[in-house]
Design an enzyme around this catalytic site. Structure first.
Site, short mmCIF file in Angstrom:
data_model
loop_
_atom_site.label_atom_id
_atom_site.label_comp_id
_atom_site.label_asym_id
_atom_site.label_seq_id
_atom_site.Cartn_x
_atom_site.Cartn_y
_atom_site.Cartn_z
N ARG A 22 -5.14 -10.00 13.15
CA ARG A 22 -5.17 -9.42 11.81
C ARG A 22 -6.39 -8.52 11.76
O ARG A 22 -7.52 -8.98 11.92
CB ARG A 22 -5.27 -10.54 10.77
N HIS A 49 2.71 -4.77 8.08
CA HIS A 49 2.56 -6.22 7.93
C HIS A 49 3.89 -6.88 8.32
O HIS A 49 4.55 -7.52 7.49
CB HIS A 49 2.19 -6.52 6.47
N GLN A 52 4.80 -10.76 7.69
CA GLN A 52 5.09 -11.08 6.29
C GLN A 52 6.52 -10.69 5.94
O GLN A 52 7.23 -11.40 5.22
CB GLN A 52 4.10 -10.32 5.39
N ASP A 133 2.86 -5.69 -4.49
CA ASP A 133 1.70 -6.18 -3.73
C ASP A 133 0.45 -5.75 -4.49
O ASP A 133 0.53 -4.92 -5.40
CB ASP A 133 1.74 -5.55 -2.31
N CYS A 173 3.66 -11.07 -1.66
CA CYS A 173 3.12 -11.67 -0.44
C CYS A 173 1.84 -12.47 -0.68
O CYS A 173 1.36 -13.14 0.24
CB CYS A 173 2.92 -10.61 0.64
N1 NVA Z 1 -1.55 -5.33 1.32
C1 NVA Z 1 -2.26 -6.59 1.43
C2 NVA Z 1 -1.37 -7.64 2.05
C3 NVA Z 1 -2.01 -9.00 2.03
C4 NVA Z 1 -1.14 -10.13 2.57
C5 NVA Z 1 -3.52 -6.36 2.25
O1 NVA Z 1 -3.49 -5.66 3.27
O2 NVA Z 1 -4.57 -6.87 1.84
#
Ligand code: NVA
Length: 215
Positions: A22, A49, A52, A133, A173
Protein backbone atom coordinates in the site's frame (compact mmCIF):
# COMPACT_ATOMS: atom_id res chain seq x y z
CA UNK A 1 15.06 3.31 4.22
CA UNK A 2 15.94 4.86 0.91
CA UNK A 3 17.28 1.87 -1.02
CA UNK A 4 15.82 1.52 -4.54
CA UNK A 5 12.61 -0.48 -4.62
CA UNK A 6 14.26 -2.66 -7.27
CA UNK A 7 16.68 -3.92 -4.58
CA UNK A 8 13.98 -4.37 -1.94
CA UNK A 9 12.06 -6.44 -4.49
CA UNK A 10 14.96 -8.81 -5.00
CA UNK A 11 15.73 -9.20 -1.29
CA UNK A 12 12.13 -9.75 -0.18
CA UNK A 13 11.52 -12.17 -3.06
CA UNK A 14 14.04 -14.47 -1.36
CA UNK A 15 12.25 -14.30 2.00
CA UNK A 16 8.54 -14.23 1.19
CA UNK A 17 5.78 -15.93 -0.81
CA UNK A 18 4.15 -12.65 -1.81
CA UNK A 19 3.91 -8.94 -0.99
CA UNK A 20 0.90 -6.70 -0.66
CA UNK A 21 2.03 -3.09 -0.92
CA UNK A 22 0.00 0.00 0.00
CA UNK A 23 1.77 3.13 -1.18
CA UNK A 24 1.25 6.33 -3.17
CA UNK A 25 3.10 6.03 -6.49
CA UNK A 26 1.82 3.37 -8.89
CA UNK A 27 5.32 3.10 -10.35
CA UNK A 28 6.63 1.78 -7.04
CA UNK A 29 4.28 -1.23 -7.27
CA UNK A 30 5.17 -1.78 -10.90
CA UNK A 31 8.92 -1.67 -10.14
CA UNK A 32 8.43 -4.13 -7.30
CA UNK A 33 6.60 -6.48 -9.67
CA UNK A 34 9.17 -6.07 -12.42
CA UNK A 35 12.18 -6.79 -10.22
CA UNK A 36 10.55 -9.20 -7.75
CA UNK A 37 9.96 -12.85 -8.52
CA UNK A 38 6.94 -13.37 -6.21
CA UNK A 39 3.32 -12.17 -6.57
CA UNK A 40 2.98 -8.45 -5.86
CA UNK A 41 -0.52 -7.37 -4.81
CA UNK A 42 -1.52 -3.72 -5.16
CA UNK A 43 -3.02 -2.85 -1.77
CA UNK A 44 -3.68 0.78 -2.86
CA UNK A 45 -1.90 3.48 -4.79
CA UNK A 46 -2.88 7.00 -5.82
CA UNK A 47 -3.86 5.54 -9.18
CA UNK A 48 -5.94 2.51 -8.24
CA UNK A 49 -7.39 0.31 -5.49
CA UNK A 50 -8.05 -3.05 -7.17
CA UNK A 51 -8.32 -5.24 -4.04
CA UNK A 52 -11.06 -3.02 -2.64
CA UNK A 53 -12.94 -3.34 -5.91
CA UNK A 54 -12.84 -7.16 -5.76
CA UNK A 55 -14.61 -6.90 -2.41
CA UNK A 56 -17.06 -4.35 -3.82
CA UNK A 57 -17.92 -6.58 -6.79
CA UNK A 58 -18.33 -9.54 -4.46
CA UNK A 59 -20.73 -7.50 -2.33
CA UNK A 60 -22.76 -6.22 -5.28
CA UNK A 61 -23.20 -9.75 -6.62
CA UNK A 62 -24.15 -11.09 -3.18
CA UNK A 63 -26.77 -8.37 -2.59
CA UNK A 64 -28.14 -8.13 -6.14
CA UNK A 65 -27.68 -11.85 -7.07
CA UNK A 66 -26.05 -11.09 -10.43
CA UNK A 67 -24.28 -8.31 -12.34
CA UNK A 68 -26.61 -8.60 -15.33
CA UNK A 69 -28.11 -5.30 -16.45
CA UNK A 70 -26.96 -3.39 -13.36
CA UNK A 71 -26.08 0.28 -13.46
CA UNK A 72 -23.53 1.54 -10.94
CA UNK A 73 -23.08 5.20 -10.14
CA UNK A 74 -20.16 6.79 -8.29
CA UNK A 75 -20.44 10.34 -7.00
CA UNK A 76 -17.40 12.17 -5.66
CA UNK A 77 -13.65 12.24 -6.29
CA UNK A 78 -12.39 10.69 -9.54
CA UNK A 79 -9.66 9.04 -7.45
CA UNK A 80 -8.10 5.58 -7.05
CA UNK A 81 -11.49 4.10 -6.08
CA UNK A 82 -13.22 5.65 -9.08
CA UNK A 83 -10.47 4.49 -11.46
CA UNK A 84 -10.66 0.89 -10.27
CA UNK A 85 -14.46 0.84 -10.07
CA UNK A 86 -14.72 1.96 -13.69
CA UNK A 87 -12.44 -0.85 -14.82
CA UNK A 88 -13.95 -3.52 -12.52
CA UNK A 89 -17.61 -2.72 -13.11
CA UNK A 90 -17.22 -2.50 -16.89
CA UNK A 91 -15.24 -5.74 -16.98
CA UNK A 92 -18.01 -7.71 -15.27
CA UNK A 93 -20.62 -6.25 -17.61
CA UNK A 94 -22.31 -3.54 -15.54
CA UNK A 95 -22.79 -0.02 -16.81
CA UNK A 96 -20.99 2.73 -14.94
CA UNK A 97 -21.94 6.34 -14.38
CA UNK A 98 -19.90 8.93 -12.55
CA UNK A 99 -20.33 12.55 -11.46
CA UNK A 100 -17.34 14.51 -10.22
CA UNK A 101 -16.32 18.17 -10.33
CA UNK A 102 -14.17 19.66 -13.06
CA UNK A 103 -10.52 19.10 -12.17
CA UNK A 104 -11.25 15.90 -10.19
CA UNK A 105 -12.01 13.53 -13.05
CA UNK A 106 -10.83 9.90 -13.23
CA UNK A 107 -7.46 9.22 -14.84
CA UNK A 108 -7.46 9.85 -18.63
CA UNK A 109 -6.08 6.34 -19.21
CA UNK A 110 -9.09 4.89 -17.41
CA UNK A 111 -11.53 7.07 -19.36
CA UNK A 112 -9.88 5.86 -22.54
CA UNK A 113 -10.39 2.27 -21.36
CA UNK A 114 -14.05 3.05 -20.62
CA UNK A 115 -14.63 4.43 -24.11
CA UNK A 116 -14.03 0.99 -25.57
CA UNK A 117 -17.15 -0.17 -23.71
CA UNK A 118 -19.23 2.43 -25.51
CA UNK A 119 -21.11 3.43 -22.34
CA UNK A 120 -21.59 7.10 -21.48
CA UNK A 121 -20.35 8.29 -18.11
CA UNK A 122 -23.51 9.85 -16.64
CA UNK A 123 -24.79 9.84 -13.03
CA UNK A 124 -27.38 8.61 -10.45
CA UNK A 125 -30.65 8.36 -12.42
CA UNK A 126 -32.00 4.79 -12.08
CA UNK A 127 -28.75 3.47 -10.54
CA UNK A 128 -28.86 0.05 -8.84
CA UNK A 129 -25.61 0.60 -6.96
CA UNK A 130 -24.48 3.99 -5.61
CA UNK A 131 -20.87 4.41 -4.47
CA UNK A 132 -18.76 7.21 -3.07
CA UNK A 133 -15.43 7.70 -1.32
CA UNK A 134 -13.76 10.33 0.86
CA UNK A 135 -13.12 13.71 -0.71
CA UNK A 136 -9.51 13.86 0.52
CA UNK A 137 -7.63 10.58 0.17
CA UNK A 138 -4.53 9.49 2.04
CA UNK A 139 -1.75 12.00 1.37
CA UNK A 140 -4.24 14.75 0.39
CA UNK A 141 -5.07 15.85 3.95
CA UNK A 142 -3.53 19.28 3.27
CA UNK A 143 -6.06 19.87 0.47
CA UNK A 144 -9.08 18.95 2.62
CA UNK A 145 -10.57 22.46 2.79
CA UNK A 146 -10.15 23.19 -0.94
CA UNK A 147 -11.62 19.80 -1.76
CA UNK A 148 -14.60 20.32 0.56
CA UNK A 149 -15.54 23.32 -1.54
CA UNK A 150 -14.94 21.57 -4.86
CA UNK A 151 -17.09 18.59 -3.86
CA UNK A 152 -19.99 20.55 -2.32
CA UNK A 153 -23.03 19.23 -4.19
CA UNK A 154 -21.44 15.82 -4.76
CA UNK A 155 -22.81 14.21 -1.61
CA UNK A 156 -24.78 10.96 -1.45
CA UNK A 157 -27.95 12.14 0.25
CA UNK A 158 -31.72 11.63 0.09
CA UNK A 159 -32.00 13.58 -3.18
CA UNK A 160 -29.41 11.37 -4.89
CA UNK A 161 -31.01 8.22 -3.51
CA UNK A 162 -34.41 9.40 -4.76
CA UNK A 163 -33.00 9.55 -8.31
CA UNK A 164 -31.62 6.02 -7.99
CA UNK A 165 -33.76 2.85 -8.08
CA UNK A 166 -35.90 2.35 -4.99
CA UNK A 167 -33.93 -0.79 -4.08
CA UNK A 168 -30.50 0.69 -4.88
CA UNK A 169 -27.65 -0.45 -2.66
CA UNK A 170 -24.89 1.83 -1.36
CA UNK A 171 -21.18 1.04 -0.97
CA UNK A 172 -18.37 2.98 0.71
CA UNK A 173 -14.83 1.62 1.07
CA UNK A 174 -14.46 3.35 4.49
CA UNK A 175 -13.50 5.28 6.48
CA UNK A 176 -16.60 7.39 5.83
CA UNK A 177 -16.84 11.09 6.63
CA UNK A 178 -20.46 11.53 7.57
CA UNK A 179 -22.15 14.70 6.26
CA UNK A 180 -19.29 15.16 3.75
CA UNK A 181 -19.43 12.61 0.92
CA UNK A 182 -22.41 10.78 2.47
CA UNK A 183 -25.10 11.77 4.95
CA UNK A 184 -25.35 9.93 8.27
CA UNK A 185 -28.91 8.97 7.28
CA UNK A 186 -27.99 7.31 3.98
CA UNK A 187 -24.93 5.68 5.55
CA UNK A 188 -26.94 4.10 8.38
CA UNK A 189 -29.79 3.07 6.08
CA UNK A 190 -27.25 1.08 4.04
CA UNK A 191 -24.90 0.04 6.85
CA UNK A 192 -25.57 -3.69 6.26
CA UNK A 193 -24.31 -3.41 2.66
CA UNK A 194 -21.35 -1.20 3.60
CA UNK A 195 -20.16 -3.55 6.36
CA UNK A 196 -20.70 -6.62 4.18
CA UNK A 197 -18.36 -4.86 1.72
CA UNK A 198 -15.85 -4.37 4.57
CA UNK A 199 -16.08 -8.07 5.51
CA UNK A 200 -15.59 -9.08 1.88
CA UNK A 201 -12.17 -7.38 1.87
CA UNK A 202 -11.05 -10.35 3.99
CA UNK A 203 -12.58 -13.02 1.75
CA UNK A 204 -11.65 -11.38 -1.57
CA UNK A 205 -8.05 -10.89 -0.53
CA UNK A 206 -7.78 -14.49 0.68
CA UNK A 207 -8.91 -15.44 -2.84
CA UNK A 208 -6.21 -13.22 -4.37
CA UNK A 209 -3.55 -15.03 -2.31
CA UNK A 210 -4.93 -18.45 -3.26
CA UNK A 211 -4.93 -17.48 -6.93
CA UNK A 212 -1.39 -16.06 -6.84
CA UNK A 213 0.37 -18.35 -4.37
CA UNK A 214 -1.37 -21.71 -4.54
CA UNK A 215 1.29 -24.35 -5.08
N1 NVA B 1 -9.44 6.90 -1.79
C1 NVA B 1 -9.10 6.42 -0.46
C2 NVA B 1 -9.40 4.95 -0.35
C3 NVA B 1 -9.21 4.44 1.06
C4 NVA B 1 -9.57 2.97 1.27
C5 NVA B 1 -7.63 6.73 -0.20
O1 NVA B 1 -6.78 6.54 -1.08
O2 NVA B 1 -7.33 7.19 0.91
Amino acid sequence: RGEPVQDTARVLSRYLDGIMIRTFEQKEVEDLAEYGSIPIINGLTDFCHPCQILADLMTIRAVKSSFDGLKVCFIGDGNNMANSLIVGCLKVGMSFHIACPEGYRPDPQVLEFAKAYGKPLEAAQDADVVITDVWASMGQEGEAEKRKQAFAGYQINDAVMAAAHADAMVLHCLPAHREEEITEKVFEAHADEIFEEAENRLHAQKAVMVKLMEQ
